[in-house]
Scaffold this motif. Structure first.
Motif, PDB file in Angstrom:
ATOM      1  N   SER A  93      92.078  14.685 -17.785  1.00 20.80           N
ATOM      2  CA  SER A  93      92.345  15.814 -16.907  1.00 20.80           C
ATOM      3  C   SER A  93      91.300  16.883 -17.138  1.00 20.80           C
ATOM      4  O   SER A  93      90.816  17.065 -18.260  1.00 20.80           O
ATOM      5  N   CYS A  94      90.975  17.579 -16.096  1.00 21.66           N
ATOM      6  CA  CYS A  94      90.022  18.692 -16.156  1.00 21.66           C
ATOM      7  C   CYS A  94      90.699  19.876 -15.491  1.00 21.66           C
ATOM      8  O   CYS A  94      90.945  19.868 -14.280  1.00 21.66           O
ATOM      9  N   VAL A  95      91.007  20.875 -16.293  1.00 21.34           N
ATOM     10  CA  VAL A  95      91.729  22.043 -15.796  1.00 21.34           C
ATOM     11  C   VAL A  95      90.817  23.256 -15.843  1.00 21.34           C
ATOM     12  O   VAL A  95      90.106  23.469 -16.827  1.00 21.34           O
ATOM     13  N   ALA A  96      90.865  24.051 -14.807  1.00 25.45           N
ATOM     14  CA  ALA A  96      90.056  25.263 -14.755  1.00 25.45           C
ATOM     15  C   ALA A  96      90.896  26.471 -15.112  1.00 25.45           C
ATOM     16  O   ALA A  96      92.061  26.564 -14.747  1.00 25.45           O
ATOM     17  N   SER A  97      90.289  27.388 -15.804  1.00 23.11           N
ATOM     18  CA  SER A  97      90.928  28.675 -16.081  1.00 23.11           C
ATOM     19  C   SER A  97      89.958  29.778 -15.707  1.00 23.11           C
ATOM     20  O   SER A  97      88.769  29.679 -15.944  1.00 23.11           O
ATOM     21  N   GLY A  98      90.486  30.806 -15.103  1.00 23.71           N
ATOM     22  CA  GLY A  98      89.629  31.915 -14.722  1.00 23.71           C
ATOM     23  C   GLY A  98      89.005  31.791 -13.343  1.00 23.71           C
ATOM     24  O   GLY A  98      88.408  32.742 -12.850  1.00 23.71           O
ATOM     25  N   PHE A  99      89.109  30.613 -12.747  1.00 24.79           N
ATOM     26  CA  PHE A  99      88.647  30.438 -11.370  1.00 24.79           C
ATOM     27  C   PHE A  99      89.355  29.219 -10.787  1.00 24.79           C
ATOM     28  O   PHE A  99      89.906  28.394 -11.508  1.00 24.79           O
ATOM     29  N   THR A 100      89.311  29.120  -9.469  1.00 26.21           N
ATOM     30  CA  THR A 100      89.959  27.994  -8.819  1.00 26.21           C
ATOM     31  C   THR A 100      88.924  26.943  -8.450  1.00 26.21           C
ATOM     32  O   THR A 100      87.800  27.257  -8.073  1.00 26.21           O
ATOM     33  N   LEU A 101      89.332  25.697  -8.529  1.00 28.97           N
ATOM     34  CA  LEU A 101      88.426  24.586  -8.272  1.00 28.97           C
ATOM     35  C   LEU A 101      88.341  24.217  -6.791  1.00 28.97           C
ATOM     36  O   LEU A 101      87.524  23.387  -6.403  1.00 28.97           O
ATOM     37  N   ASP A 102      89.156  24.839  -5.968  1.00 25.35           N
ATOM     38  CA  ASP A 102      89.358  24.393  -4.584  1.00 25.35           C
ATOM     39  C   ASP A 102      88.103  23.944  -3.858  1.00 25.35           C
ATOM     40  O   ASP A 102      88.082  22.894  -3.251  1.00 25.35           O
ATOM     41  N   TYR A 103      87.065  24.733  -3.869  1.00 24.93           N
ATOM     42  CA  TYR A 103      85.905  24.443  -3.043  1.00 24.93           C
ATOM     43  C   TYR A 103      84.711  23.948  -3.842  1.00 24.93           C
ATOM     44  O   TYR A 103      83.594  23.898  -3.335  1.00 24.93           O
ATOM     45  N   TYR A 104      84.972  23.545  -5.067  1.00 24.30           N
ATOM     46  CA  TYR A 104      83.880  23.065  -5.900  1.00 24.30           C
ATOM     47  C   TYR A 104      83.856  21.544  -5.987  1.00 24.30           C
ATOM     48  O   TYR A 104      84.861  20.927  -6.354  1.00 24.30           O
ATOM     49  N   PRO A 105      82.722  20.936  -5.675  1.00 21.10           N
ATOM     50  CA  PRO A 105      82.566  19.526  -6.053  1.00 21.10           C
ATOM     51  C   PRO A 105      82.615  19.415  -7.573  1.00 21.10           C
ATOM     52  O   PRO A 105      82.129  20.303  -8.285  1.00 21.10           O
ATOM     53  N   ILE A 106      83.188  18.323  -8.048  1.00 26.36           N
ATOM     54  CA  ILE A 106      83.378  18.127  -9.485  1.00 26.36           C
ATOM     55  C   ILE A 106      82.757  16.808  -9.909  1.00 26.36           C
ATOM     56  O   ILE A 106      82.776  15.820  -9.161  1.00 26.36           O
ATOM     57  N   GLY A 107      82.228  16.817 -11.097  1.00 24.54           N
ATOM     58  CA  GLY A 107      81.694  15.583 -11.664  1.00 24.54           C
ATOM     59  C   GLY A 107      82.242  15.332 -13.052  1.00 24.54           C
ATOM     60  O   GLY A 107      82.560  16.281 -13.779  1.00 24.54           O
ATOM     61  N   TRP A 108      82.364  14.081 -13.383  1.00 21.09           N
ATOM     62  CA  TRP A 108      82.666  13.663 -14.757  1.00 21.09           C
ATOM     63  C   TRP A 108      81.394  13.039 -15.332  1.00 21.09           C
ATOM     64  O   TRP A 108      80.760  12.197 -14.684  1.00 21.09           O
TER      65      TRP A 108
END
Length: 127
Positions: free
Chosen positions: A19-34
């Protein structure tokens, strides 16, 4: 800040879900990579997902075994890893792209496109 979790020690053939959880900002519009980095090796991209979740990509070595997904309502991105192999042993990191993508259509395979990196989680697969 991003925080990856869910790693551990598993036997070959087993499964883990990162799992990858964000704190301090929202991930909504960000592409994510592992990404992952094994001892003595360069960091490599594992899987990528567009901001909407509609588009995904995998490096060849994990295709058919790993699944990336996201739940924007929970501000979390997942990496389901099945049929794990000893060569999957590495520290796994999640990262958010430098820029938002409101179209939801893009993912990035170049690590230089990512500007928000989380602390990694260790995955160890025993033979």
């Amino acid at each position: 800040q991003l925080q990856a979790s869910g790693g551990g020690l598993v036997q070959a053939g087993g499964s883990l879900r990162l799992s990858c959880v964000a704190s301090g900002f929202t991930l909504d519009y960000y592409p994510i990579g592992w990404f992952r980095q094994a001892p003595g090796k360069e960091r490599e991209g594992v899987s990528y997902i567009s901001s909407s979740g509609s588009r995904t990509s995998y490096t060849d070595s994990v295709k058919g075994r790993f699944t990336i997904s996201r739940d924007n309502a929970k501000n979390t991105v997942y990496l389901q890893m099945n049929s794990l192999k000893p060569e999957d042993t590495a520290v796994y990191y999640c990262a958010a792209a430098i820029s938002k993508d409101y179209s939801g259509s893009y993912y990035y395979t170049n690590s230089n496109e990512y500007g928000h990196w989380g602390q990694g989680t260790q995955v160890t697969v025993s033979s």
